[in-house]
Enzyme design. Structure first.
Site, PDB file in Angstrom:
ATOM      1  N   LYS A 249     -20.292  10.864  -2.744  1.00 12.31           N
ATOM      2  CA  LYS A 249     -20.410   9.445  -2.498  1.00 12.31           C
ATOM      3  C   LYS A 249     -21.609   8.860  -2.447  1.00 12.31           C
ATOM      4  O   LYS A 249     -22.486   9.740  -1.693  1.00 12.31           O
ATOM      5  CB  LYS A 249     -19.364   8.932  -1.401  1.00 12.31           C
ATOM      6  CG  LYS A 249     -19.237   7.462  -1.145  1.00 12.31           C
ATOM      7  CD  LYS A 249     -18.216   7.253  -0.230  1.00 12.31           C
ATOM      8  CE  LYS A 249     -17.688   5.844  -0.134  1.00 12.31           C
ATOM      9  NZ  LYS A 249     -16.756   5.591   1.186  1.00 12.31           N
ATOM     10  N   GLU A 334      -0.777   2.704   6.205  1.00 13.02           N
ATOM     11  CA  GLU A 334      -0.403   1.573   7.073  1.00 13.02           C
ATOM     12  C   GLU A 334       1.162   1.616   7.678  1.00 13.02           C
ATOM     13  O   GLU A 334       1.391   1.485   8.805  1.00 13.02           O
ATOM     14  CB  GLU A 334      -0.724   0.391   6.439  1.00 13.02           C
ATOM     15  CG  GLU A 334      -2.242   0.062   6.194  1.00 13.02           C
ATOM     16  CD  GLU A 334      -2.609   0.588   4.873  1.00 13.02           C
ATOM     17  OE1 GLU A 334      -3.852   0.290   4.751  1.00 13.02           O
ATOM     18  OE2 GLU A 334      -2.041   1.199   4.247  1.00 13.02           O
ATOM     19  N   ARG A 362       1.885  -4.143   3.952  1.00 16.35           N
ATOM     20  CA  ARG A 362       2.517  -2.846   3.454  1.00 16.35           C
ATOM     21  C   ARG A 362       3.200  -2.253   4.552  1.00 16.35           C
ATOM     22  O   ARG A 362       4.200  -1.430   4.124  1.00 16.35           O
ATOM     23  CB  ARG A 362       1.439  -1.793   3.095  1.00 16.35           C
ATOM     24  CG  ARG A 362       0.417  -2.371   2.226  1.00 16.35           C
ATOM     25  CD  ARG A 362      -0.790  -1.231   1.657  1.00 16.35           C
ATOM     26  NE  ARG A 362      -0.105  -0.638   0.421  1.00 16.35           N
ATOM     27  CZ  ARG A 362      -0.892   0.464  -0.090  1.00 16.35           C
ATOM     28  NH1 ARG A 362      -1.949   0.708   0.135  1.00 16.35           N
ATOM     29  NH2 ARG A 362      -0.319   0.953  -1.154  1.00 16.35           N
TER      30      ARG A 362
END
Length: 612
Positions: A249, A334, A362
């Site tokens: 990244k 979540e 969610r």
């Protein structure tokens, strides 16, 4: 020198480039991304990490006939560049510019635009099944990061893909991170796979093979030739294949690679050479929450902070540094976060689940039936509530007040400034008889807004003798509501402005205040349908209070990306918009308005003391 990037207007243009030219193009793309994203803001680190991977994807597959689905989508900037959208980056994430995520309206190359994580494999499963039923051999490619692979939905999809008649190329972009390092058993397993060498390719069996999927890799995700070879092998297979690409990244940009927090995952306007903000950032709502939670943790050893892969963005880094044994990061999960919090509460702890408001969508079922049904003391802290701005429709936290209003026994607080955030957070974690929630926007916290007095738990921020209009401001809408009241006073219409503090359920004291006015106007940065205004209107009807209620809020629609202030103004939630709406409504009231308004002179009451 002639720019290679300027000559790439569609994926087919890549096929004429040599290996050396591809490497030069990769460097050009990185330079373009650094310059553009640092100037406009956006997702920098994730896109720098997928340059070669995306080049290989578009050389092997024939988009849009072949379908490429990017999980989460924040790493699709390179894909946009290669599909003819370079000019749109000048206004990236602005109202007239490109979205920061795939967007169907922008290009035929964008199929899926939902930017919540862990969805790509499910989309790909269904799409590949459809093609199999039609007898169509079209490639379906799902690009998913190791962080997104921690989500439960991704595992549900893998379970089905292993036996599906469809055929999906699953590109695992493994950089060891979501925002922060990936957590859990999956991270350990992928670390083991990354350690495999060419000399011992069979040294470790992958869990993907154990499920029944073909596994290729790991391959160097920054080597176009290696990635291409693996993708071509996967495309030739007659079953779903996992291509494990190892990337870094922020690759190629020293400030991104050196940033231990999140590899400059998402940035505002920053200096491209250092990655530091161009101007000193102001204090945010998240900063205020973070500091107060650490302070509360000193007094409350039962407090446990829970994050779904976002310790930093939701303000839990400080708590985690101070109380590491009481900080839990469950990954991008979540639903699990909320039900795990329920388990913590069963065990005598008071969990604080910090999550973006949009991502709590969610886990509504878990809030409803795993937490609220048991009246468990769980506190939800909803960052990025209301209009978030540049991230667009999937990130606006505008549904929480309506969704949470349907949860029995759940109390929701909306602070107007830092002082009330601190006060209401302490009240929330002191609650032992059921769940609580605290919501605030993605913005600078602003100046303190003192109350004149508190009545029945409602803070009165402004009043005037025989004011005909009661303005009910929800949370951060207090500041624009007060400014609108000044404008209204100049126009000859006085207002009482109140902050309910706890907005769900409706405070009964609001009915008494409403009865003393000719008009009630609520101002909220959530959707009007099922929001605070509609709940107040129902409460007034139940109490036979005939004062009309005008609800100012957001429409039930998907609102595009743009600056937060501009989007609020566009929907009438800035001071001039509020003023205009009130003046219009007042013009429809009876001519004997003043006679119908009760005398509101009353002795000012002192603010109630903080609990304890």
């Amino acid at each position: 020198m002639m720019s290679l990037l300027d000559d790439v207007n569609q994926p087919a243009d890549l096929n004429r480039l040599t290996g050396d030219q591809l490497r030069l193009l990769a460097n050009e793309i990185r330079a373009f991304l650094v310059e553009t994203v640092c100037r406009r803001g956006g997702h920098l680190g994730p896109n720098l990490g997928v340059v070669e991977l995306t080049l290989a994807l578009h050389r092997v597959f024939r988009s849009p006939d072949d379908r490429i689905i990017f999980d989460t989508g924040h790493q699709a900037y390179v894909h946009k560049l290669l599909t003819g959208r370079q000019q749109g980056f000048a206004a990236l994430r602005g109202r007239s510019g490109l979205s920061g995520y795939p967007r169907r309206a922008e290009s035929a190359h964008d199929l899926v635009e939902n930017s919540h994580a862990s969805t790509a494999l499910s989309y790909a499963d269904g799409l590949s099944r459809a093609y199999a039923l039609d007898g169509t051999r079209r490639a379906v490619v799902a690009v998913i990061g190791d962080g997104a692979l921690t989500g439960g939905l991704a595992w549900e999809a893998l379970n089905n893909l292993a036996t599906s008649p469809g055929r999906v190329v699953i590109v695992l972009n493994d950089n060891g991170r979501s925002y922060a390092p990936t957590v859990g058993g999956l991270a350990t397993h992928l670390t083991g796979l990354r350690a495999a060498t060419a000399a011992d390719p069979a040294g470790r069996t992958s869990l993907f093979e154990a499920l029944g999927l073909t596994y290729l890799g790991p391959v160097d995700g920054h080597d176009v030739d290696q990635v291409e070879a693996a993708l071509r092998a996967a495309d030739a297979a007659d079953r779903s294949v996992v291509v494990h690409c190892v990337t870094r990244k922020g690759y190629g940009h020293a400030p991104s690679e050196a940033d231990e927090a999140d590899r400059l995952h998402a940035v505002g306007v920053v200096d491209p050479g250092t990655g530091l903000p161009a101007t000193a950032p102001g204090r945010t709502w998240t900063d205020a929450f973070s500091d107060e939670l650490v302070a509360i943790g000193e007094d409350r050893p039962d407090l446990v902070a829970v994050s779904a892969a976002m310790l930093g963005p939701t303000g839990l880094t400080g708590f985690g540094a101070r109380y590491p044994d009481r900080t839990v990061d469950v990954g991008i999960a979540e639903q699990h976060a909320v039900t795990s919090a329920a388990g913590l509460a069963f065990g005598g702890k008071h969990p604080v689940v910090a999550v973006y408001a949009t991502f709590l969508n969610r886990a509504v079922d878990q809030v409803l039936l795993d937490v609220a049904l048991h009246r468990l003391p769980v506190t939800l802290v909803l960052d990025r509530a209301g209009i978030t701005g540049p991230d667009g429709p999937s990130h606006h936290g505008m549904w929480d007040l309506s969704l949470l209003g349907a949860v029995p026994g759940l109390r929701v607080a909306a602070p107007r400034d830092e002082a009330t955030l601190r006060e209401e957070l302490r009240e929330a974690v002191a609650e032992q008889d059921g769940p609580t929630a605290l919501r605030f926007p993605k913005a600078r916290v602003g100046e303190e807004i003192p109350a004149l007095y508190r009545t029945g738990g409602v803070d009165v921020l402004r009043t005037a003798t025989a004011a005909p209009v009661l303005l009910v401001a929800v949370g951060a809408m207090a500041a624009p509501a007060l400014r609108a009241a000044d404008l209204l006073a100049e126009a000859g219409v006085e207002c009482t402005v109140v902050d309910p503090r706890w907005v769900r359920p409706v405070n009964p004291a609001l009915a008494g205040l409403a009865a003393e006015h000719a008009l009630v106007v609520t101002v909220e940065d959530g959707i009007r349908d099922g929001g605070i205004g509609s709940a107040l209107a129902q409460a007034l009807a139940d109490e036979s209070v005939g004062t009309p209620v005008r609800v100012l809020g957001l429409p039930t629609s998907f609102i595009a990306h743009g600056e937060r202030a501009g989007l609020l103004a566009e929907h009438g939630l800035d001071p001039p918009g509020i003023c205009a709406a009130v003046l219009h409504q007042v013009s429809t009231l009876p001519a004997d308005l003043d006679a119908r308004v009760r005398n509101r002179n009353r002795a000012q009451k002192p603010l109630s003391p903080l609990p304890g």
